[in-house]
Design a protein around this motif. Structure first.
Motif, PDB file in Angstrom:
ATOM      1  N   LEU A  29     -45.912 -44.686  71.839  1.00  0.00           N
ATOM      2  CA  LEU A  29     -46.763 -44.599  73.053  1.00  0.00           C
ATOM      3  C   LEU A  29     -48.203 -45.015  72.774  1.00  0.00           C
ATOM      4  N   LYS A  30     -48.408 -45.870  71.779  1.00  0.00           N
ATOM      5  CA  LYS A  30     -49.762 -46.314  71.439  1.00  0.00           C
ATOM      6  C   LYS A  30     -49.963 -47.758  71.863  1.00  0.00           C
ATOM      7  N   GLY A  31     -51.091 -48.044  72.495  1.00  0.00           N
ATOM      8  CA  GLY A  31     -51.445 -49.423  72.834  1.00  0.00           C
ATOM      9  C   GLY A  31     -50.916 -49.887  74.175  1.00  0.00           C
ATOM     10  N   TYR A  32     -50.383 -48.986  74.980  1.00  0.00           N
ATOM     11  CA  TYR A  32     -49.879 -49.351  76.317  1.00  0.00           C
ATOM     12  C   TYR A  32     -49.753 -48.080  77.159  1.00  0.00           C
ATOM     13  N   ASP A  33     -49.704 -48.252  78.477  1.00  0.00           N
ATOM     14  CA  ASP A  33     -49.603 -47.107  79.400  1.00  0.00           C
ATOM     15  C   ASP A  33     -48.288 -47.077  80.166  1.00  0.00           C
ATOM     16  N   ASP A  34     -47.483 -48.129  80.010  1.00  0.00           N
ATOM     17  CA  ASP A  34     -46.255 -48.249  80.801  1.00  0.00           C
ATOM     18  C   ASP A  34     -45.059 -48.524  79.899  1.00  0.00           C
ATOM     19  N   VAL A  35     -43.904 -48.034  80.321  1.00  0.00           N
ATOM     20  CA  VAL A  35     -42.663 -48.348  79.617  1.00  0.00           C
ATOM     21  C   VAL A  35     -41.628 -48.786  80.646  1.00  0.00           C
ATOM     22  N   LEU A  36     -40.862 -49.804  80.291  1.00  0.00           N
ATOM     23  CA  LEU A  36     -39.800 -50.298  81.164  1.00  0.00           C
ATOM     24  C   LEU A  36     -38.461 -50.008  80.499  1.00  0.00           C
ATOM     25  N   GLU A  37     -37.629 -49.226  81.208  1.00  0.00           N
ATOM     26  CA  GLU A  37     -36.274 -48.977  80.714  1.00  0.00           C
ATOM     27  C   GLU A  37     -35.319 -49.970  81.373  1.00  0.00           C
ATOM     28  N   ILE A  38     -34.516 -50.627  80.557  1.00  0.00           N
ATOM     29  CA  ILE A  38     -33.535 -51.595  81.069  1.00  0.00           C
ATOM     30  C   ILE A  38     -32.179 -50.903  81.179  1.00  0.00           C
ATOM     31  N   GLY A  39     -31.573 -51.005  82.356  1.00  0.00           N
ATOM     32  CA  GLY A  39     -30.226 -50.457  82.557  1.00  0.00           C
ATOM     33  C   GLY A  39     -30.139 -48.950  82.415  1.00  0.00           C
ATOM     34  N   PRO A  40     -30.894 -48.192  83.224  1.00  0.00           N
ATOM     35  CA  PRO A  40     -30.924 -46.733  83.075  1.00  0.00           C
ATOM     36  C   PRO A  40     -29.636 -46.003  83.483  1.00  0.00           C
ATOM     37  N   GLY A  41     -28.769 -46.675  84.250  1.00  0.00           N
ATOM     38  CA  GLY A  41     -27.531 -46.004  84.671  1.00  0.00           C
ATOM     39  C   GLY A  41     -27.828 -44.756  85.476  1.00  0.00           C
ATOM     40  N   LEU A  49     -38.021 -39.870  79.193  1.00  0.00           N
ATOM     41  CA  LEU A  49     -39.211 -40.735  79.295  1.00  0.00           C
ATOM     42  C   LEU A  49     -40.189 -40.167  80.324  1.00  0.00           C
ATOM     43  N   LEU A  50     -39.629 -39.620  81.422  1.00  0.00           N
ATOM     44  CA  LEU A  50     -40.475 -39.082  82.495  1.00  0.00           C
ATOM     45  C   LEU A  50     -41.273 -37.854  82.047  1.00  0.00           C
ATOM     46  N   GLU A  51     -40.854 -37.234  80.951  1.00  0.00           N
ATOM     47  CA  GLU A  51     -41.593 -36.066  80.428  1.00  0.00           C
ATOM     48  C   GLU A  51     -42.828 -36.497  79.634  1.00  0.00           C
ATOM     49  N   LYS A  52     -42.911 -37.774  79.317  1.00  0.00           N
ATOM     50  CA  LYS A  52     -43.983 -38.244  78.428  1.00  0.00           C
ATOM     51  C   LYS A  52     -45.230 -38.673  79.211  1.00  0.00           C
ATOM     52  N   SER A  53     -46.339 -38.773  78.472  1.00  0.00           N
ATOM     53  CA  SER A  53     -47.623 -39.115  79.099  1.00  0.00           C
ATOM     54  C   SER A  53     -47.732 -40.627  79.256  1.00  0.00           C
ATOM     55  N   ILE A  54     -46.833 -41.173  80.046  1.00  0.00           N
ATOM     56  CA  ILE A  54     -46.735 -42.619  80.209  1.00  0.00           C
ATOM     57  C   ILE A  54     -46.076 -42.882  81.555  1.00  0.00           C
ATOM     58  N   LYS A  97     -50.424 -56.749  82.035  1.00  0.00           N
ATOM     59  CA  LYS A  97     -50.657 -55.538  81.229  1.00  0.00           C
ATOM     60  C   LYS A  97     -49.613 -55.397  80.128  1.00  0.00           C
ATOM     61  N   SER A  98     -49.969 -54.618  79.102  1.00  0.00           N
ATOM     62  CA  SER A  98     -49.020 -54.316  78.030  1.00  0.00           C
ATOM     63  C   SER A  98     -48.048 -53.227  78.463  1.00  0.00           C
ATOM     64  N   PHE A  99     -46.808 -53.336  77.987  1.00  0.00           N
ATOM     65  CA  PHE A  99     -45.805 -52.298  78.264  1.00  0.00           C
ATOM     66  C   PHE A  99     -44.770 -52.311  77.150  1.00  0.00           C
ATOM     67  N   PRO A 125     -45.940 -54.574  72.843  1.00  0.00           N
ATOM     68  CA  PRO A 125     -46.247 -54.155  71.481  1.00  0.00           C
ATOM     69  C   PRO A 125     -45.120 -53.365  70.816  1.00  0.00           C
ATOM     70  N   GLU A 126     -44.213 -52.835  71.644  1.00  0.00           N
ATOM     71  CA  GLU A 126     -43.171 -51.969  71.079  1.00  0.00           C
ATOM     72  C   GLU A 126     -41.879 -52.103  71.882  1.00  0.00           C
ATOM     73  N   PHE A 127     -40.765 -52.003  71.172  1.00  0.00           N
ATOM     74  CA  PHE A 127     -39.460 -52.228  71.787  1.00  0.00           C
ATOM     75  C   PHE A 127     -38.466 -51.336  71.046  1.00  0.00           C
ATOM     76  N   SER A 128     -37.762 -50.498  71.775  1.00  0.00           N
ATOM     77  CA  SER A 128     -36.795 -49.611  71.139  1.00  0.00           C
ATOM     78  C   SER A 128     -35.510 -49.628  71.937  1.00  0.00           C
ATOM     79  N   GLY A 129     -34.372 -49.653  71.244  1.00  0.00           N
ATOM     80  CA  GLY A 129     -33.160 -49.645  72.044  1.00  0.00           C
ATOM     81  C   GLY A 129     -31.885 -49.589  71.241  1.00  0.00           C
ATOM     82  N   MET A 130     -30.795 -49.419  72.006  1.00  0.00           N
ATOM     83  CA  MET A 130     -29.478 -49.307  71.416  1.00  0.00           C
ATOM     84  C   MET A 130     -28.680 -50.576  71.665  1.00  0.00           C
TER      85      MET A 130
END
Length: 258
Positions: A29-41, A49-54, A97-99, A125-130
């Motif tokens: 969660l550093k260097g950006y204010d937004d996160v995009l989840e792909i395919g949340p089902g 993610l909604l619990e986080k400060s983003i 913007k960064s996300f 700046p960051e990408f995490s996934g399965m």
């Protein structure tokens, strides 16, 4: 109401809360204010993610999943985009913007998701996934490994790639036939290349199209000078070259062409 997994969309819904939370926690969660989840089902990862400060955004192509999310996550509704990630202009949402990107990615488009991320690396700046485990391993593998290839080199030119943990089929509904793997990509501090980037992509892709051949043979279409082809690097096969050696190779070809 629950959503039925659709085979043609490559859907396998994660049902293990601990793993969902663990994936959500991979982001710094550093260097950006937004996160995009792909395919949340049905939102098993989304709720953490909604619990986080983003600010969480989700993109989902499945109408049934979109309806489910709008009903069960009312606050998220304005940031649910019923779109195909691969064909959607993300700047209609993020406007430069960064996300970060996160998700339990459909196996059938996971490599294309990475390629689109690389195209937008200035903003991600960051990408995490399965992923399917072997795809995650390929992205993170180093030279000299038989799974090392185009995806490994192009991703690691711009991001540090870490394979985090393996996930068994039993935690999905329906269970896939293979293990999954979670990885984290963290953009390098300096993610511009000291060579022509378009040429770099072309050199890497062409090299691995005939991965068993030496570079002298696999790069014949570049019409290189005999002088350059005498360089020892051309006696190697592509899987033997590190990312920095591919950059060096591209620089040599660039100079040879001029």
């Amino acid at each position: 109401m629950s959503v039925k997994a659709k085979k043609h969309l490559g859907q396998h819904f994660l049902k293990d809360e601990n793993i969902a939370k663990k994936i959500a926690d991979t982001l710094s969660l550093k260097g950006y204010d937004d996160v995009l989840e792909i395919g949340p089902g049905m939102g098993v990862l989304t709720k953490y993610l909604l619990e986080k400060s983003i600010t969480t955004h989700v993109i989902e192509i499945d109408t049934e999943s979109v309806e489910y999310l709008k009903t069960n996550y009312l606050n998220l509704a304005p940031r649910i985009y019923e779109q195909d990630f691969l064909n959607y202009d993300l700047n209609t949402v993020f406007r430069g913007k960064s996300f970060a990107i996160i998700g339990n990615f459909p196996y059938n488009i996971s490599s294309q998701i990475v390629f689109k991320t690389l195209e937008m690396r200035d903003q991600i700046p960051e990408f995490s996934g399965m992923f399917q485990k072997e795809v995650a391993q390929r992205i993170c593998s180093k030279e000299g490994n038989k799974v090392y290839g185009i995806l490994s080199v192009l991703t690691q030119a711009f991001y540090n790639a870490d394979y985090l943990f393996t996930v068994p089929p039993s935690v999905f509904n329906p269970p896939p036939k293979v293990d999954s793997g979670v990885l984290l990509l963290t953009r390098k501090d300096n993610y511009t290349l000291p060579c022509d980037e378009k040429l770099f992509f072309r050199v890497v892709k062409t090299s691995f199209q005939q991965r068993r051949k030496t570079l002298r043979n696999s790069l014949k279409t570049f019409n290189l000078s005999d002088n350059l082809k005498a360089n020892a690097i051309f006696g190697q096969r592509p899987e033997q070259l590190s990312v920095s050696q591919f950059i060096e190779l591209t620089t040599l070809i660039e100079k040879d062409e001029n």
